[in-house]
Design an enzyme around this catalytic site. Structure first.
Site, mmCIF file in Angstrom:
data_model
loop_
_atom_site.group_PDB
_atom_site.id
_atom_site.type_symbol
_atom_site.label_atom_id
_atom_site.label_comp_id
_atom_site.label_asym_id
_atom_site.label_seq_id
_atom_site.Cartn_x
_atom_site.Cartn_y
_atom_site.Cartn_z
ATOM 1 N N ARG A 136 7.052 -3.939 -2.941
ATOM 2 C CA ARG A 136 8.348 -4.614 -2.783
ATOM 3 C C ARG A 136 8.564 -5.076 -1.356
ATOM 4 O O ARG A 136 9.260 -6.048 -1.099
ATOM 5 C CB ARG A 136 9.470 -3.687 -3.289
ATOM 6 C CG ARG A 136 9.531 -2.364 -2.591
ATOM 7 C CD ARG A 136 10.315 -1.309 -3.384
ATOM 8 N NE ARG A 136 9.486 -0.629 -4.383
ATOM 9 C CZ ARG A 136 9.933 0.346 -5.169
ATOM 10 N NH1 ARG A 136 11.192 0.736 -5.099
ATOM 11 N NH2 ARG A 136 9.130 0.912 -6.053
ATOM 12 N N LYS A 173 -1.416 8.681 -1.327
ATOM 13 C CA LYS A 173 -1.589 8.990 -2.740
ATOM 14 C C LYS A 173 -2.565 10.167 -2.901
ATOM 15 O O LYS A 173 -3.422 10.364 -2.049
ATOM 16 C CB LYS A 173 -2.159 7.774 -3.483
ATOM 17 C CG LYS A 173 -1.167 6.651 -3.710
ATOM 18 C CD LYS A 173 -1.801 5.506 -4.482
ATOM 19 C CE LYS A 173 -0.827 4.366 -4.673
ATOM 20 N NZ LYS A 173 0.347 4.682 -5.499
#
Ligand code: BES
Ligand code: MN
Ligand code: ZN
Length: 496
Positions: A351, A277
């Site tokens: 996920r 990020k």
């Protein structure tokens, strides 16, 4: 704080402060009228002077009124007499709580009896008032050397009612349990990631298991997850020095009844992994375990209330870090369900840990499974920080959760989970890719999860926008969606 119910008139109530509503256009509430009568018209003449007009959240503190047993009377503006919105009510309670906390009063009685908040019953007002009061007093202090302290903090609040005393007393218990659950969720969220690791969360869960007789906690370590074939979850934790944990908190409040399984994303720090990020605001990725924090808060709330229901809290917990052994874009892993996953972006890690936890939840023969996850930045684009995103493979469950959100004023909005979106997850090299092609990022994330929930009734709550307040002075966890989840469970019980 402690909460009570009182049936005394405001003039006869002996406490440090009685709190009385004034409506817009200087209209007196019934409690204000009663107090006016016992003070020879003082309330009306003070209001007439114009220092308080009745706007929601205005306050005026009066002292030593003849004819009143309590030394202080706090007038509070409560908006339109004909009715106000829930947000105004929150403003009113926040203003009253802060005023009382900053005054020398340590106990107070609230006369909010003829407040009309969207026609909600007094029980709702009391539960909501406690949630908002506790929330406005919340302060994170754990890692501060000199936390701010208040002289004479407010410690006891009573609510006046002339109806449904037993139900109102129950409403105080409900409010406090939900507020305590939110407090725990906020505290866990606000803790830094070097303290709040997967092992730390596991210890907290063990603690909750010790604290409540009807909660049993079990922790699976990486070896045990390996034998279960959780290749997807373990591929995320492989890039971190912190070992992953799979936490189960089994709350048994009813006998033979299928459980509700709550699955909370417990990513204690999300750097993005090799798909790193950008640095700006990366500290906020300590909040990536807020889904799990809401599961902790919900389990403790229902255990405190002894709700007659069975609930499993399931928390897959890991860090997501860049490392020589971390997932690389293009890697293919095999999930517990046997499906192969091409990891095109290592930052779509939520996920990857949730899919194995969802498969694992099959073994509880669940009535329904609800996962709660700070899953996508895209949900913030769609709904901002006010509303939780909801997707489900069953409309009845979706409707029940939306209703619980409205009931508790902790609201969600549904996005479609139509088949048309599924093809965005097609992979050239595996059964499924972990990210979608362009667009609908929150929906394709839910589509990914839906491939692992075909055997049960399931809903997904994307709380990336609602779980914490971002940036600046207000930065901090919110404790959402504990109110919605507890409400959902309560609604389930009252329908049985
Ligand atoms: N934890 C993040 C989601 C998130 C982002 C929460 C911003 C709060 C604020 C999640 O693991 C993530 O990184 N998601 C990616 C998915 C993308 C790579 C498909 C995202 O939303 O950018
Ligand atoms: Mn991520
Ligand atoms: Zn994440």
């Amino acid at each position: 704080m402690q909460y009570f119910v009182t049936t005394n008139t405001p003039a006869a109530e002996k406490t440090d402060c009685v709190v009385i509503a004034i409506f817009e256009q200087s209209l007196l509430s019934s409690a204000a009228t009663a107090l006016n009568d016992s003070t020879n018209g003082r309330i009306a003449s003070i209001v007439k002077r114009g220092d308080i007009t009745g706007k929601a959240g205005q306050t005026l503190l009066l002292h030593d009124l003849d004819g009143v047993k309590s030394p202080r009377v706090l007038l509070v503006g409560c908006g339109k007499k004909t009715g106000i919105k829930e947000n105004d009510f929150n403003t009113i309670i926040t203003a009253v709580t802060k005023m009382l906390d900053n005054s020398a009063a340590e106990q107070a009685s609230l006369y909010l009896n003829d407040l009309n908040v969207s026609d909600r019953p007094v029980q709702w007002l009391v539960t909501q008032a406690i949630i908002v009061a506790e929330s406005s007093l919340y302060q994170y202090t754990t890692t501060k050397s000199n936390p701010k302290t208040t002289k004479n903090p407010i410690e006891r609040l009573s609510f006046f009612t002339d109806v449904n005393e037993v139900e109102v007393r129950q409403a105080t218990a409900n409010g406090l349990a939900i507020a305590n659950g939110m407090h725990l969720a906020r505290e866990l969220g606000d803790l830094p990631a070097n303290v709040c690791t997967p092992s730390y969360l596991a210890e907290q869960a063990e603690q909750i298991g010790k604290q409540f007789d009807n909660v049993t906690t079990t922790i699976l370590d990486e070896d045990e997850m390996e034998s279960l074939g959780m290749g997807s979850l373990l591929s995320v934790s492989r890039g971190s020095r912190q070992p992953a944990k799979l936490i189960t908190m089994n709350y048994q409040g009813a006998n033979d009844e299928k459980p509700v399984v709550l699955v909370g994303k417990g990513l204690t720090f999300d750097s993005g992994g090799i798909s790193l990020k950008p640095p700006g605001g990366m500290d906020e990725m300590k909040y990536d375990m807020c889904g799990s924090a809401s599961v902790f808060g919900t389990i403790t709330a229902i255990a405190e209330l002894n709700l007659p229901i069975n609930v499993i809290g399931l928390v897959p917990s890991s860090e997501n870090m860049p490392d020589g052994d971390a997932n690389k874009p293009g890697d293919i892993v095999t999930s517990m369900a046997g499906k192969t996953i091409e990891i095109l972006n290592t930052d779509a890690e939520g996920r990857l840990i949730l899919c194995d936890a969802l498969t694992y939840s099959e073994r509880f023969d669940p009535a329904v499974v609800i996962d709660i996850a700070t899953l996508t930045g895209a949900i913030i684009v769609a709904l901002g920080s006010k509303t939780t995103g909801l997707m489900a493979n069953d409309q009845k469950l979706a409707d029940d959760l939306l209703q619980a959100g409205l009931d508790s004023h902790d609201k969600a909005w549904q996005l479609p989970l139509w088949d048309e979106y599924q093809e965005q997850l097609d992979s050239n090299f595996a059964d499924i890719a972990n990210i979608g092609s362009k667009g609908a990022g929150s929906i394709t994330a839910a589509c990914f999860l839906s491939r692992f929930t075909e055997k049960f009734t399931w809903a997904h709550l994307d709380i990336a926008g609602t779980a914490w307040t971002s940036g600046g002075k207000a930065k901090g966890a919110t404790g959402r969606p504990v109110p919605m989840l507890v409400q959902y469970l309560m609604n389930r019980i009252s329908k049985n």
